[in-house]
Design a protein around this motif. Structure first.
Motif, PDB file in Angstrom:
ATOM      1  N   ALA A 129      36.465  35.197  50.231  1.00  0.00           N
ATOM      2  CA  ALA A 129      35.093  35.148  49.727  1.00  0.00           C
ATOM      3  C   ALA A 129      34.643  33.704  49.585  1.00  0.00           C
ATOM      4  CB  ALA A 129      35.019  35.854  48.378  1.00  0.00           C
ATOM      5  N   GLN A 132      33.093  30.352  44.330  1.00  0.00           N
ATOM      6  CA  GLN A 132      32.017  30.452  43.363  1.00  0.00           C
ATOM      7  C   GLN A 132      32.038  29.291  42.365  1.00  0.00           C
ATOM      8  OE1 GLN A 132      29.762  33.160  43.622  1.00  0.00           O
ATOM      9  NE2 GLN A 132      30.931  33.389  45.531  1.00  0.00           N
ATOM     10  N   ALA A 468      38.880  33.314  45.341  1.00  0.00           N
ATOM     11  CA  ALA A 468      38.168  33.336  46.617  1.00  0.00           C
ATOM     12  C   ALA A 468      39.127  33.686  47.746  1.00  0.00           C
ATOM     13  CB  ALA A 468      37.505  31.984  46.874  1.00  0.00           C
ATOM     14  N   THR A 473      34.967  37.361  43.859  1.00  0.00           N
ATOM     15  CA  THR A 473      33.965  36.391  43.441  1.00  0.00           C
ATOM     16  C   THR A 473      34.005  36.106  41.945  1.00  0.00           C
ATOM     17  OG1 THR A 473      32.312  38.150  43.208  1.00  0.00           O
ATOM     18  CG2 THR A 473      32.410  36.983  45.328  1.00  0.00           C
TER      19      THR A 473
END
Length: 537
Positions: A129, A132, A468, A473
């Protein structure tokens, strides 16, 4: 007594040297040294308390000296980088590096044996991912069924309970300043809110123990008036009732009168110079229902701030009784902090440190599963503490069932603690765990504030990278299926397959109890909302 024995070689040599130096009028320094050693040897032979000194005059003192510096020799010269006793050199080094903004990268591969039983890892995703913002938060006290007047948005990594008195004034100033700068919370410990907790304005969780320090009357009982005066301060974000701590659960404490300074006395609300006693149990309640009513009372008096309790798991039926009391009264704490038996403290009896209190994994699983099985888990947040240092420690703990993590010794390392294990002597070499003004002045507060904030920030950055890589997230998405543990050289299992997890509401259906793990099948029926004692009728 055979004075010709090799045991007396140094003693005899001292006597001979003394006589020869007197006869030959040797330099006074030689005579003085020989005379001093001779006196020590005679003293050793005549004293009756230590057999070693009587049998090995003078020589025995070399043994005592090397024994006194044995921990330092092991730590500086012999210690393995990966053996945690209680924290490995690698664990300490990662904190120092992140606190100082040094590189925390490792060359040439892992030093861990990835085929050893107990090795753990998180499975990564083939489609990671996007990374963040590492400022991961959770909301405490905002559930639709039980909203609070003053909910709190907490970091997933915070400073665990350490009192002023156990830590120095400068250490408290630095920790709270770091919490302010980094936007995370600082647990006061049961020693109440000192001026040093207030000075920098960092978010506080006020921990209230059995001594009711900061909210007690002259007789040591809970005082509403004094509680309100502290609890309604804007800096106090949550209230935590301490039932027990992992390092010495079921054990009270005494701060000797000699250590009860004017500052500590004013902070705790106790007389100067008199022994400050933390009883082993609370006086404000005696049953699970009364405990929850007391928590609800604290919440109301604080103006609706999130209120919960901290405990190390002991008898399962006692925690089950608390959960049954929640069901019976409808009173639900906003959070529960699970303290593992591997937790630390300034001083505890060896037997308690080593053999009392459930380790964090089992304690966390019991609390999480019980709340799930009672249909209460979504209303109550769970914090966890117990040797949490790295981003993997946080991820592992959240995967097992926690919502956030606390760390005490990790943040002590960020202050410069070197694990000298002298916290109980008041001779901490780095000024972290001492009330000696000359020692704590070595801890320069502005520098350490930055290091505390750096450690938190860099650990959160590592956590963001870790989740990630797993395709997630937010840390709240971690589940037992993301964690893998090696059982043997040729067998591994997901934590979801290895550890028992209950389904929602299973404890509320008596027909399901027989198929649940034995701890629930045996002890849930014994638990009582009206008493901490088991029902054996």
């Amino acid at each position: 007594m055979n004075l010709l024995s090799p045991r007396y070689l140094v003693f005899n040599a001292s006597i001979v040297t003394l006589l020869a130096s007197l006869a030959l009028k040797a330099p006074w320094e030689i005579t003085a040294v020989a005379a001093a050693l001779t006196i020590v040897g005679i003293s050793d032979l005549l004293q009756t308390k230590r057999a070693l000194r009587r049998n090995y005059p003078i020589l025995a003192h070399f043994r005592f000296f090397f024994e006194s510096i044995r921990p330092e020799i092991r730590q500086y010269f012999l210690e393995d980088d990966t053996v945690a006793e209680p924290f490995s050199r690698n664990q300490r080094s990662i904190v120092y590096q992140r606190a100082k903004q040094d590189s925390d990268k490792r060359p040439f591969g892992t030093q861990l044996d990835v085929y050893a039983p107990g090795y753990e890892w998180i499975n990564h995703s083939i489609a990671p991912a996007p990374e963040q913002d590492p400022n991961f938060r959770i909301e405490i006290g905002n559930h639709p069924d039980c909203p609070r007047a003053q909910p709190y948005s907490a970091s997933v990594f915070n400073i665990s309970a350490m009192s002023f008195g156990a830590l120095s004034a400068n250490a408290i100033l630095a920790l709270n300043g770091g919490a302010k700068q980094g936007g995370f919370m600082h647990d006061t410990g049961e020693g109440s809110i000192s001026p040093y907790h207030r000075q920098n304005g960092g978010d506080l969780v006020w921990e209230i123990g059995s001594g009711y320090f900061g909210c007690r009357d002259e007789n040591g009982a809970f005082s509403e008036e004094r509680f309100v005066a502290n609890a309604t301060a804007p800096q106090v974000k949550m209230i935590e009732l301490k039932m027990s701590q992992g390092a010495k659960p079921g054990h009270g404490g005494v701060l000797p009168g000699a250590k009860v300074t004017i500052e500590i006395a004013q902070t705790r609300g106790v007389p100067v110079g008199r022994d400050c006693i933390s009883p082993s149990r609370h006086s404000a309640f005696s049953t699970p229902i009364e405990m929850l009513e007391f928590i609800d009372r604290l919440r109301t008096l604080s103006g609706g701030k999130p209120t919960g309790f901290k405990l190390a798991i002991g008898h399962p039926w006692e925690f089950f009784g608390i959960v049954k009391a929640m069901l019976a009264t409808g009173i639900v704490p906003d959070f529960i902090v699970v303290d593992g038996g591997e937790g630390g403290t300034g001083a505890a009896p060896l037997e308690f440190t080593d053999h009392v209190g459930t380790p964090l994994q089992e304690g966390l699983l019991l609390v999480h599963n019980t709340l799930v099985g009672a249909n209460l888990r979504d209303k109550i947040k769970i914090g966890a503490s117990g040797k949490i240092i790295t981003a993997f420690d946080i991820a592992r703990t959240l995967a097992l069932g926690a919502d956030w993590c606390n760390s005490a010794r990790g943040f002590m390392f960020s202050l410069g603690c070197i694990q000298s294990q002298s916290c109980h002597t008041d001779r901490c070499p780095t000024g972290v765990a001492t009330q000696d003004p000359s020692r704590q002045r070595a801890l320069v507060v502005p520098d350490k504030i930055q290091r505390v904030a750096n450690f938190h920030e860099n650990t959160m950055e590592a956590l963001a990278q870790l989740i990630a890589a797993a395709g997630l997230t937010h840390p709240s998405q971690l589940r037992p299926r993301h964690l893998v543990r090696r059982l043997s050289h040729n067998q591994v299992k997901l934590a979801s397959a290895l550890l028992p997890y209950l389904e929602k509401g299973e404890l509320l259906d008596p027909s399901q109890l027989s198929r649940l793990p034995p701890v629930f099948g045996q002890y849930w029926p014994m638990a009582q909302a009206e008493s901490f004692d088991p029902y054996c009728g």
